[in-house]
Scaffold this active site. Sequence first.
Site, PDB file in Angstrom:
ATOM      1  N   HIS A   1     -12.585  -1.465 -10.278  1.00 50.39           N
ATOM      2  CA  HIS A   1     -11.940  -0.647  -8.371  1.00 50.39           C
ATOM      3  C   HIS A   1     -10.515   0.312  -8.524  1.00 50.39           C
ATOM      4  CE1 HIS A   1     -10.734  -2.171  -3.976  1.00 50.39           C
ATOM      5  NE2 HIS A   1      -9.549  -0.838  -4.175  1.00 50.39           N
TER       6      HIS A   1
ATOM      7  N   ASP B   1      -6.112  -7.568   4.442  1.00 53.06           N
ATOM      8  CA  ASP B   1      -6.016  -6.948   4.200  1.00 53.06           C
ATOM      9  C   ASP B   1      -7.197  -6.315   4.886  1.00 53.06           C
ATOM     10  OD1 ASP B   1      -5.899  -5.010   2.131  1.00 53.06           O
ATOM     11  OD2 ASP B   1      -7.757  -4.918   1.352  1.00 53.06           O
TER      12      ASP B   1
ATOM     13  N   ARG C   1      -2.249   0.789   7.599  1.00 52.49           N
ATOM     14  CA  ARG C   1      -1.467   1.620   6.516  1.00 52.49           C
ATOM     15  C   ARG C   1      -2.051   3.058   6.374  1.00 52.49           C
ATOM     16  NH1 ARG C   1      -2.595  -1.260   1.444  1.00 52.49           N
ATOM     17  NH2 ARG C   1      -1.014   0.034   0.563  1.00 52.49           N
TER      18      ARG C   1
ATOM     19  N   SER D   1      -3.122  -5.424  -1.794  1.00 44.58           N
ATOM     20  CA  SER D   1      -4.483  -4.876  -1.194  1.00 44.58           C
ATOM     21  C   SER D   1      -5.897  -5.435  -2.132  1.00 44.58           C
ATOM     22  CB  SER D   1      -3.843  -4.020  -0.398  1.00 44.58           C
ATOM     23  OG  SER D   1      -5.048  -3.367   0.131  1.00 44.58           O
TER      24      SER D   1
ATOM     25  N   LYS E   1      -8.156  -8.719  -2.572  1.00 43.59           N
ATOM     26  CA  LYS E   1      -9.866  -8.192  -2.451  1.00 43.59           C
ATOM     27  C   LYS E   1     -10.767  -8.773  -3.946  1.00 43.59           C
ATOM     28  CE  LYS E   1      -9.381  -3.982  -1.689  1.00 43.59           C
ATOM     29  NZ  LYS E   1      -8.461  -3.838  -0.681  1.00 43.59           N
TER      30      LYS E   1
HETATM   31  N1  URA Z   1      -7.711   0.612  -2.579  1.00 48.60           N
HETATM   32  C1  URA Z   1      -6.887  -0.336  -2.151  1.00 48.60           C
HETATM   33  O1  URA Z   1      -7.791  -1.606  -1.778  1.00 48.60           O
HETATM   34  N2  URA Z   1      -5.876  -1.414  -1.957  1.00 48.60           N
HETATM   35  C2  URA Z   1      -4.592   0.006  -1.577  1.00 48.60           C
HETATM   36  O2  URA Z   1      -3.630  -0.212  -1.177  1.00 48.60           O
HETATM   37  C3  URA Z   1      -4.763   1.233  -2.607  1.00 48.60           C
HETATM   38  C4  URA Z   1      -6.677   1.154  -3.193  1.00 48.60           C
END
Ligand code: URA
Length: 448
Positions: free
Chosen positions: A86, A165, A172, A187, A191
């Site tokens: 990620h 989220d 956001r 965040s 996930k």
């Molecule tokens: N990726 C995400 O999933 N959340 C964030 O806040 C920033 C990047």
Amino acid sequence: MYLPQEIIRKKRDKIELSREEIQFLIQSYASGSVPDYQMAAFAMAVVLNGMSDIETAHLLTAMIQSGDRMDWSPLRKRSIPCVDKHSTGGVGDKTSLVILPLLVADGLAVPMVAGRGLGHTGGTVDKLESIPGFMAQPNAEQFRSWMLARGGAFGAQTDRFVPADKKLYALRDVTSTVESIPLITASIMSKKLAEDLDALVLDVKFGSGAFLQSMDSAEQLARSLVNAGKISGCRVEAALTNMDEPLGRSAGHACEVTECLDILQGAGAPDTRELSLQLAARAAVLGHQDKSADAHQRAYMRMKNHLQSGRAYEVFLDIATQQGAHLSALERSNTEWIDAGVVDVPVFAQDKIRQQIHSIETRALGLLLIEMGAGRLKKEDSIDHKVGLIHMKKVGEWVESGEPLCFLRLRKNDVRADKFQAVACKSFVLSPEKATQEPAPLIAKWIQ
Ligand code: URA
């Protein structure tokens, strides 16, 4: 029972919140009893005043508990480890589309839950949705059956999977509340930990196109993310990577998908290809728990081989068509879905002399993409998957007199081309003198 306005006031006044207060706020927001405007005020208070480590941990737990968790025990019974990668977000950052098939080709399972555009950066889910037919936000049953059948699937937050989220991320995006270590940590890691992973590689960006521009703050974010993973028993490593210029030569949804298809077919932008190979290699080492001294180098060679042999491309086609993508759209000869209705407008330097690109104001290019239609101004907005920046010159390259710095891909009826050309032109910092410094390396450091 707590009052949301009291929780916001405490954060505004820098008073530490309890686990119960954070749990209440997140559950109430996920269920809809706390409205967006209160959550936006809370998020802004967190951006301005931060959170302690313990508050961040409570926020992360509350976000995970807002929905269901995945369970990949059937894959583990078949000795298939689950891994993912990620990124914290950047302009032209498209490696997920290459890394998922590389890892699946390497015998790993990848339940990749990604996000949409965030702030000035693009999101994997939006990119995938530019492919005709692609279902990038499957429900839990679809996602599970795809994972068990193919060992890899792309997904997004849903009303059942990290719903807190899903809502907070979209909020956001349009309220200038992205740039916060606790919010990004909760965040991303909500996930990833709800994905039931054995190992995770994080791509933490620094530089002019990143949310946290200095290397120091990016390193703090990386440590916060890695610690959150370790506490939960997931093997996590983070790379600090350079976002001082867009990754690759394209930014914008469909344009980025084509750049990835090129990489999967053995061509494409060298920086994107190299970063994908390095991150995938690291995820493979962690996934296979290879502790040998040359584990990374061997995994890197395997990844290269998955690209060169065409195996990763086959896996991508297999997974994309499983998710509804029209196979014909993914063939090189079919460009209808990419370029029908758009026009490519060249952007030239002001001075008609030979010049070198010394730097690029990457955030400015990300904001330009939003204005061109590739990003959202309001949560409800739909986006234009076709617009973007293509054939971008890279830092250190020379531009001959009369040679474009990049092209804007715009709708044919967009009358704002002149304004956009001026913004794009200003974002490239040029000089007729050769730069004294070499461009910074793509990967600055690994945090283990
Ligand atoms: N990726 C995400 O999933 N959340 C964030 O806040 C920033 C990047």
